[in-house]
Each structure stands twice: as structure tokens, then as C-alpha cells.
Write a protein that holds these residues in place. Structure first.
Motif, PDB file in Angstrom:
ATOM      1  N   ALA A  24       0.817  -1.219   0.000  1.00 55.50           N
ATOM      2  CA  ALA A  24       0.000   0.000   0.000  1.00 55.50           C
ATOM      3  C   ALA A  24       0.853   1.273   0.000  1.00 55.50           C
ATOM      4  CB  ALA A  24      -0.943  -0.013   1.201  1.00 55.50           C
ATOM      5  N   ALA A  25       1.997   1.238   0.688  1.00 54.13           N
ATOM      6  CA  ALA A  25       2.846   2.440   0.732  1.00 54.13           C
ATOM      7  C   ALA A  25       3.411   2.749  -0.657  1.00 54.13           C
ATOM      8  CB  ALA A  25       3.982   2.234   1.737  1.00 54.13           C
ATOM      9  N   ALA A  26       3.827   1.709  -1.361  1.00 56.09           N
ATOM     10  CA  ALA A  26       4.296   1.907  -2.738  1.00 56.09           C
ATOM     11  C   ALA A  26       3.127   2.368  -3.621  1.00 56.09           C
ATOM     12  CB  ALA A  26       4.890   0.613  -3.277  1.00 56.09           C
ATOM     13  N   GLY A  27       1.950   1.802  -3.346  1.00 56.51           N
ATOM     14  CA  GLY A  27       0.768   2.157  -4.129  1.00 56.51           C
ATOM     15  C   GLY A  27       0.369   3.611  -3.976  1.00 56.51           C
ATOM     16  N   GLU A  28       0.627   4.173  -2.792  1.00 56.79           N
ATOM     17  CA  GLU A  28       0.310   5.584  -2.572  1.00 56.79           C
ATOM     18  C   GLU A  28       1.141   6.452  -3.529  1.00 56.79           C
ATOM     19  OE1 GLU A  28       0.685   6.854   1.478  1.00 56.79           O
ATOM     20  OE2 GLU A  28      -0.046   8.869   1.015  1.00 56.79           O
ATOM     21  N   LYS A  29       2.396   6.054  -3.750  1.00 53.41           N
ATOM     22  CA  LYS A  29       3.247   6.797  -4.695  1.00 53.41           C
ATOM     23  C   LYS A  29       2.752   6.577  -6.122  1.00 53.41           C
ATOM     24  CE  LYS A  29       7.493   6.914  -1.991  1.00 53.41           C
ATOM     25  NZ  LYS A  29       7.698   5.638  -1.252  1.00 53.41           N
ATOM     26  N   THR A  30       2.408   5.340  -6.427  1.00 56.12           N
ATOM     27  CA  THR A  30       1.902   5.035  -7.784  1.00 56.12           C
ATOM     28  C   THR A  30       0.648   5.852  -8.077  1.00 56.12           C
ATOM     29  OG1 THR A  30       2.727   2.793  -7.484  1.00 56.12           O
ATOM     30  CG2 THR A  30       1.215   3.139  -9.318  1.00 56.12           C
ATOM     31  N   PHE A  31      -0.139   6.122  -7.051  1.00 62.16           N
ATOM     32  CA  PHE A  31      -1.403   6.837  -7.282  1.00 62.16           C
ATOM     33  C   PHE A  31      -1.184   8.236  -7.857  1.00 62.16           C
ATOM     34  CE2 PHE A  31      -5.376   9.019  -6.509  1.00 62.16           C
ATOM     35  CZ  PHE A  31      -6.280   8.080  -7.004  1.00 62.16           C
ATOM     36  N   LYS A  32       0.043   8.762  -7.727  1.00 62.20           N
ATOM     37  CA  LYS A  32       0.341  10.069  -8.346  1.00 62.20           C
ATOM     38  C   LYS A  32       0.025  10.051  -9.839  1.00 62.20           C
ATOM     39  CE  LYS A  32       3.755  11.940  -5.189  1.00 62.20           C
ATOM     40  NZ  LYS A  32       4.502  10.905  -4.444  1.00 62.20           N
ATOM     41  N   LYS A  33       0.150   8.864 -10.449  1.00 67.92           N
ATOM     42  CA  LYS A  33      -0.155   8.733 -11.881  1.00 67.92           C
ATOM     43  C   LYS A  33      -1.655   8.751 -12.146  1.00 67.92           C
ATOM     44  CE  LYS A  33       3.973   6.107 -12.948  1.00 67.92           C
ATOM     45  NZ  LYS A  33       4.528   4.753 -12.853  1.00 67.92           N
ATOM     46  N   CYS A  34      -2.436   8.526 -11.139  1.00 71.45           N
ATOM     47  CA  CYS A  34      -3.890   8.417 -11.297  1.00 71.45           C
ATOM     48  C   CYS A  34      -4.589   9.738 -10.983  1.00 71.45           C
ATOM     49  CB  CYS A  34      -4.456   7.358 -10.360  1.00 71.45           C
ATOM     50  SG  CYS A  34      -3.473   5.847 -10.238  1.00 71.45           S
ATOM     51  N   LYS A  35      -3.926  10.561 -10.179  1.00 72.90           N
ATOM     52  CA  LYS A  35      -4.677  11.682  -9.609  1.00 72.90           C
ATOM     53  C   LYS A  35      -4.933  12.824 -10.586  1.00 72.90           C
ATOM     54  CE  LYS A  35      -1.352  14.492  -7.139  1.00 72.90           C
ATOM     55  NZ  LYS A  35      -0.964  15.001  -5.826  1.00 72.90           N
ATOM     56  N   SER A  36      -4.294  12.802 -11.745  1.00 74.63           N
ATOM     57  CA  SER A  36      -4.695  13.809 -12.732  1.00 74.63           C
ATOM     58  C   SER A  36      -6.166  13.607 -13.098  1.00 74.63           C
ATOM     59  CB  SER A  36      -3.805  13.745 -13.968  1.00 74.63           C
ATOM     60  OG  SER A  36      -3.836  12.463 -14.528  1.00 74.63           O
ATOM     61  N   CYS A  37      -6.656  12.393 -12.971  1.00 72.54           N
ATOM     62  CA  CYS A  37      -8.046  12.081 -13.355  1.00 72.54           C
ATOM     63  C   CYS A  37      -8.938  11.669 -12.191  1.00 72.54           C
ATOM     64  CB  CYS A  37      -8.063  10.950 -14.377  1.00 72.54           C
ATOM     65  SG  CYS A  37      -7.234  11.350 -15.924  1.00 72.54           S
ATOM     66  N   HIS A  38      -8.356  11.182 -11.107  1.00 71.55           N
ATOM     67  CA  HIS A  38      -9.169  10.619 -10.013  1.00 71.55           C
ATOM     68  C   HIS A  38      -8.916  11.321  -8.679  1.00 71.55           C
ATOM     69  CE1 HIS A  38     -10.659   6.988 -12.065  1.00 71.55           C
ATOM     70  NE2 HIS A  38      -9.468   6.834 -12.591  1.00 71.55           N
ATOM     71  N   THR A  39      -9.988  11.675  -7.998  1.00 75.31           N
ATOM     72  CA  THR A  39      -9.944  12.159  -6.626  1.00 75.31           C
ATOM     73  C   THR A  39     -10.280  10.970  -5.715  1.00 75.31           C
ATOM     74  OG1 THR A  39     -10.544  14.411  -7.201  1.00 75.31           O
ATOM     75  CG2 THR A  39     -11.233  13.685  -5.031  1.00 75.31           C
ATOM     76  N   ILE A  40      -9.816  11.014  -4.465  1.00 74.86           N
ATOM     77  CA  ILE A  40     -10.281  10.053  -3.462  1.00 74.86           C
ATOM     78  C   ILE A  40     -10.924  10.873  -2.355  1.00 74.86           C
ATOM     79  CG2 ILE A  40      -9.676   8.180  -1.886  1.00 74.86           C
ATOM     80  CD1 ILE A  40      -7.143   7.699  -3.500  1.00 74.86           C
ATOM     81  N   ALA A  41     -12.227  10.799  -2.214  1.00 72.10           N
ATOM     82  CA  ALA A  41     -12.931  11.616  -1.235  1.00 72.10           C
ATOM     83  C   ALA A  41     -14.044  10.833  -0.575  1.00 72.10           C
ATOM     84  CB  ALA A  41     -13.507  12.863  -1.910  1.00 72.10           C
ATOM     85  N   ASN A  42     -14.060  10.929   0.758  1.00 69.69           N
ATOM     86  CA  ASN A  42     -15.131  10.322   1.546  1.00 69.69           C
ATOM     87  C   ASN A  42     -16.080  11.458   1.924  1.00 69.69           C
ATOM     88  OD1 ASN A  42     -16.701   8.927   3.326  1.00 69.69           O
ATOM     89  ND2 ASN A  42     -15.133   8.777   4.923  1.00 69.69           N
ATOM     90  N   LYS A 122       3.302  -0.919 -14.488  1.00 71.33           N
ATOM     91  CA  LYS A 122       3.569  -1.811 -13.359  1.00 71.33           C
ATOM     92  C   LYS A 122       3.102  -1.168 -12.054  1.00 71.33           C
ATOM     93  CE  LYS A 122       8.532  -0.610 -13.189  1.00 71.33           C
ATOM     94  NZ  LYS A 122       8.609   0.484 -12.289  1.00 71.33           N
ATOM     95  N   GLY A 123       2.873  -2.011 -11.051  1.00 71.28           N
ATOM     96  CA  GLY A 123       2.460  -1.487  -9.752  1.00 71.28           C
ATOM     97  C   GLY A 123       0.962  -1.560  -9.522  1.00 71.28           C
ATOM     98  N   GLY A 124       0.251  -2.305 -10.359  1.00 71.93           N
ATOM     99  CA  GLY A 124      -1.197  -2.439 -10.200  1.00 71.93           C
ATOM    100  C   GLY A 124      -1.589  -3.051  -8.855  1.00 71.93           C
ATOM    101  N   ASP A 125      -0.842  -4.077  -8.432  1.00 75.14           N
ATOM    102  CA  ASP A 125      -1.142  -4.715  -7.143  1.00 75.14           C
ATOM    103  C   ASP A 125      -0.962  -3.726  -5.995  1.00 75.14           C
ATOM    104  OD1 ASP A 125      -1.642  -7.064  -8.414  1.00 75.14           O
ATOM    105  OD2 ASP A 125       0.227  -8.048  -7.832  1.00 75.14           O
ATOM    106  N   ASP A 126       0.077  -2.887  -6.110  1.00 78.38           N
ATOM    107  CA  ASP A 126       0.356  -1.916  -5.051  1.00 78.38           C
ATOM    108  C   ASP A 126      -0.756  -0.861  -4.974  1.00 78.38           C
ATOM    109  OD1 ASP A 126       2.731  -3.256  -4.616  1.00 78.38           O
ATOM    110  OD2 ASP A 126       3.942  -1.848  -5.768  1.00 78.38           O
TER     111      ASP A 126
END
Ligand code: HEC
Length: 138
Positions: A24-42, A122-126
């Protein structure tokens, strides 16, 4: 009590199936590639402020595909959800590697299309493990 809980959590972690062992910690860094399009909000609580091209990904693991009410999905992702696709870590990792191919295979339709144009090399699992950590407590 706290110690007991830790032991229980450790046992559960070892009992979990060996596939999709994401970090998950590595995945948090990978998410930088996603955030141009995706927000995470509760609700009002924004965990990662990102773009609106894609749907909010809070609580996505365990959720039926294509069901964020605030988002206008492509019809093929909605069809996959209607056919019973509920995201788990393995399916999410497969999806982000190639959303269009994933939908083609899931729907058995070689003409299936995805509105998500991005592919994660790469990094989909993370990233799946990271997203799994951001969900309402059960
Ligand atoms: C270029 C913009 C873009 C990027 C970058 C992007 N996505 Fe997406 N994503 C989208 C769009 C648009 C959709 C909606 C797809 C559809 O309707 O077919 C989507 C859909 C999804 C879904 C399905 C959501 C649901 O409610 O069923 C997941 C999961 C997802 N993206 C994860 C990711 C992850 C993880 C990353 C980073 C590795 C990422 N995306 C990067 C645009 C993007």
C-alpha cells in the motif's frame, strides 16, 4: 487489548491468499499517476485531491463497477457492473493495466470500449492495496 488486536490482524494477513500481495505504501506513490483524473474523497473529506475526468475512487474495493452516482461512465463499464463485476484487488490490478482489454475479456465483446485511456505498466497490485486501505471501516 491493543496487543490482541495486533495478533489477530497479523494472523489474518498470513491467512490471506497469496495473490495480489500489493504494497500500500508503494501504491500511494503510484497513485500520483492516477490523480490527474481521479480524486479520493469520503463525502466532504478529501483524501487525495485530484481531477474529475474519472470517478471518485474512495471505497472502490468491494464496490460494483460503474456505480459512482456522480460520474457518467462509458456503457461498457456499466455493463460489466451489471453483469456482476465487483472490484477486488486482483480485478482492479488487471483493469488498470489495460482497461479496454479488461472490458473486452470481461464482457466477451471484442468491440468493448473504455473511457479510461490510461494504462499502468507496473504497480497495479500496489495501487490496489493502497485503494483497499481507503474505505469505510467494516
Ligand atoms: C487520463 C485519465 C485517467 C487516469 C490517468 C486514470 N484513470 Fe481511472 N478512470 C478514468 C475514467 C475516465 C474512468 C471511467 C471509465 C469508463 O467509464 O469506461 C476511470 C475508471 C476507473 C476505475 C473504475 C471505477 C468504477 O467506479 O468502477 C478504476 C478502478 C480506476 N479508474 C482506477 C485508476 C487507477 C488506479 C489509476 C492510476 C493507476 C487510474 N485509474 C488512472 C480516467 C483515468
Amino acid at each position: 487489548m491493543k496487543k490482541l488486536l495486533t495478533i489477530a490482524a497479523t494472523t489474518l494477513a498470513f491467512a490471506a491468499p497469496a495473490f495480489a500481495e500489493g504494497d500500500a505504501a508503494a501504491g500511494e506513490k503510484t497513485f500520483k499517476k492516477c490523480k490527474s483524473c481521479h480524486t479520493i474523497a469520503n463525502g466532504e473529506d478529501t483524501i487525495v485531491k485530484g481531477g474529475k475526468t474519472g470517478p471518485n475512487l474512495y471505497g472502490i474495493i468491494g464496490k460494483t463497477a460503474g456505480t459512482d452516482e456522480g460520474f457518467k461512465y462509458g456503457k461498457d463499464l456499466v455493463a460489466a457492473g451489471e453483469a456482476g463485476l465487483v472490484w477486488d484487488e486482483a480485478s482492479l490490478a488487471n483493469y488498470v493495466a489495460d482497461p479496454k482489454d479488461f472490458l473486452k475479456e470481461t464482457l466477451g465483446d471484442s468491440g468493448a470500449k473504455s473511457k479510461m485511456s490510461f494504462k499502468l505498466k507496473k504497480g497495479g497490485d500496489d495501487v490496489a492495496a493502497y485503494l483497499a486501505s481507503l474505505a469505510p471501516a467494516e
